[in-house]
Design an enzyme around this catalytic site. Structure first.
Site, short mmCIF file in Angstrom:
data_model
loop_
_atom_site.label_atom_id
_atom_site.label_comp_id
_atom_site.label_asym_id
_atom_site.label_seq_id
_atom_site.Cartn_x
_atom_site.Cartn_y
_atom_site.Cartn_z
N TYR A 154 -4.21 -4.05 -7.72
CA TYR A 154 -3.72 -4.89 -6.62
C TYR A 154 -4.23 -6.32 -6.76
CZ TYR A 154 -2.00 -5.72 -1.87
OH TYR A 154 -1.31 -6.17 -0.78
N TYR B 182 5.34 -10.07 -4.58
CA TYR B 182 4.30 -9.56 -3.69
C TYR B 182 4.97 -8.77 -2.59
CZ TYR B 182 0.25 -9.01 -0.77
OH TYR B 182 -0.76 -8.45 -0.02
#
Ligand SMILES: [Zn+2]
Lengths: 383, 152
Positions: free
Chosen positions: A288, A338
């Site tokens: 992440y 994103y």
């Protein structure tokens, strides 16, 4: 009832919409498109879906999605907290539900209009009670400010530099340059661009931050037995974990005894305890990357190197294809899209199917992680 | 933004105390920096909460701190920011570890004097480990702590 989740379930379908700064479709429509694409990829009819898992900051709920796609009777649904920290937990929850017989076909998804919608941090007033009363009035307004504080301390304690953060941004951008679906396809990054870009929250510059994106993704989870009849090679959910450490405070983990040891450490301990292999056996990782400093911190947390060694780990092309640990092979949140980390899950599946645009040869194991800093989650996938 | 910010938008955000945090802000209004402490085991805790994570006691008091600390870390936010903050950007946000209790860290701003703007200290003076001293400023009916450079 299965005593373990290990390889009991598999991801058999993935789907996504285009990624862009602005898409005309609503979040609900994008969610439905991604879910139907994932089901088509799996070769499973929407009427067979009986489980849903999502995570917070998702505007489309399972009631809306289920009736739109024509799901059957739903017997399991779950919404994991803490935004991007919940991405991998959706797969973990579906795996647990299916392994224990609560459902048979599970769908997890993420739909976002972050590119064209309002920035969540602008809605600051509702965050002002705990813990916002201790940070927001002083101008610590955005996630970049909160993580920048930890990044500066990390640099001070361990000699990490902006060059190390650039290594992370560069690896993600290089992979995006190979991925036609990525927002940053055909848009190379140079060291000079990075070093001269505007600051967002010094020490973090523009390229240390993820992309604001519109788009949606979904995946389909079924039992390992059912997976053998699906259209694609099953990608097994080998291990799954969530992590909320003792005395944790969220993205402003400043009041912990050790603010630089975040939820990744907690999730990792459980993840590896359940697994047949360790960090050295991971062929490719999807970590992440809302902000570049999360990568060195996560490399340490998940055990790829020792405490304080995460920045040095990025040197010498370690994160690139052919390096010690290729990461974020679709471009990640920094350069593909994103969408709160869901693209990392689907990219992990592509790697283990052998269909990534930046394929790691013979990749058979993949770590996927969710948002570090907030209560997090992670999964280990295997071919 | 194409329109100029209104007066409301140029007001810095004010703390919105919750039940546990209210005493901190009430003491701040008297010019005191106090931290919640367990009256059973004596341990300090921050942010404030109903019970002690070490011994489970619901009894607490608010202990007066010396107001001295050191910079643990800092950031310099640049736009895009809320209008009141953008007007002073880049400003600093520091995280101060209290000299009396280094594991208690408070977010704040290093300013030249209590009522000076958030960007009133040259960023080159910001250093991890630098000594700072608490001061208080009143803004919009709330008193908030700020920090000025301390003796080094
Ligand atoms: Zn106690």
């Amino acid at each position: 009832m299965a005593a373990t989740l290990k390889d009991a379930t598999a991801i058999v379908g993935i789907g996504q919409t285009p990624f862009a700064k602005r898409l005309p479709a609503s979040e609900k429509e994008l969610a439905c498109r991604a879910i139907l694409a994932a089901l088509a990829d799996a070769g499973i009819a929407p009427g067979e879906v009986d489980a849903f898992a999502s995570y917070t900051m998702e505007e489309t709920d399972e009631v809306e999605v289920a009736k739109a796609i024509g799901a059957g009777d739903v017997t399991f649904f779950s919404k994991v907290g803490y935004g991007g920290g919940g991405s991998c937990a959706t797969v973990g929850h579906l795996a647990a539900a299916i392994a224990t017989g609560q459902a048979t076909v599970g769908v997890a998804w993420r739909s976002r209009k972050r590119g064209s919608g309002p920035r969540p941090w602008k809605n600051t007033a509702v965050q002002l009670p705990t813990p916002g009363q201790w940070t927001r009035p002083f101008g610590l307004l955005r996630p970049a400010d909160e993580i920048g504080m930890l990044a500066r301390r990390y640099m001070h304690e361990y000699g990490a530099t902006r060059d190390h953060l650039f290594n992370v941004a560069m690896a993600c951008r290089n992979r995006a340059n190979e991925n036609p679906a990525a927002m940053m396809y055909e848009r190379p990054l140079t060291r000079e661009m990075y070093m001269t870009s505007r600051m967002i929250s010094d020490p973090l510059c523009l390229f240390d931050n993820c992309l604001e994106t519109d788009g949606a993704l979904a995946c389909v989870v079924v039992s390992a037995e059912r997976a053998r009849d699906c259209r694609h090679k099953p990608v097994y959910v080998h291990s799954a974990a969530q992590g909320l450490p003792s005395q944790h405070h969220g993205m402003v983990n400043y009041w912990n005894d050790d603010p630089l040891s975040g939820p990744a450490w907690t999730a990792a301990r459980h993840l590896w305890k359940q697994a047949d292999f360790g960090p050295a056996d991971v062929d490719v990782a999807q970590i992440y990357d809302a902000f570049t400093p999360l990568i060195p911190l996560s490399l340490e947390g998940y055990g790829f190197c020792g405490r304080g060694e995460g920045a040095a780990f990025t040197e010498g092309g370690a994160l690139e294809i052919g390096g010690r640990l290729p990461i974020n092979t679709g471009g990640g949140g920094l350069s593909e899209a994103y969408v709160h980390g869901f693209n990392l899950i689907n990219e992990g599946v592509k790697q283990l199917r052998g269909t990534s645009t930046a394929q790691v040869p013979d990749a058979a194991t993949c770590l996927v992680t969710a948002g570090e800093g907030v209560p997090t989650s992670a999964i280990l996938l295997r071919a | 933004m194409t329109t100029a910010p209104g007066a409301d938008e140029l007001q810095l955000l004010l703390p919105v105390p919750d039940e546990d945090g209210a005493p901190f802000w009430e003491y701040a209004a008297r010019g005191e920096l106090r931290v919640q402490a367990c009256t059973s085991c004596g341990r300090l805790r921050f942010p404030p909460r109903p019970c002690c994570p070490h011994c489970g006691s619901f009894e607490s008091e608010w202990r007066l701190m010396s107001g001295r600390g050191r910079i643990w870390s800092y950031v310099l936010p640049h736009p895009p920011l809320l209008p009141a903050y953008a007007a002073q950007a880049p400003y600093n946000v520091i995280l101060v570890e209290l000299s009396d209790a280094p594991h208690i860290r408070l977010a704040g701003n290093l300013v030249a004097s209590a009522d000076a703007p958030l960007d009133s200290v040259d960023p080159s003076r910001l250093r991890i480990g630098a000594q700072v001293q608490v001061v208080f400023t009143e803004t919009g009916g709330m008193t908030v702590p700020r920090w000025i450079p301390g003796k080094s």
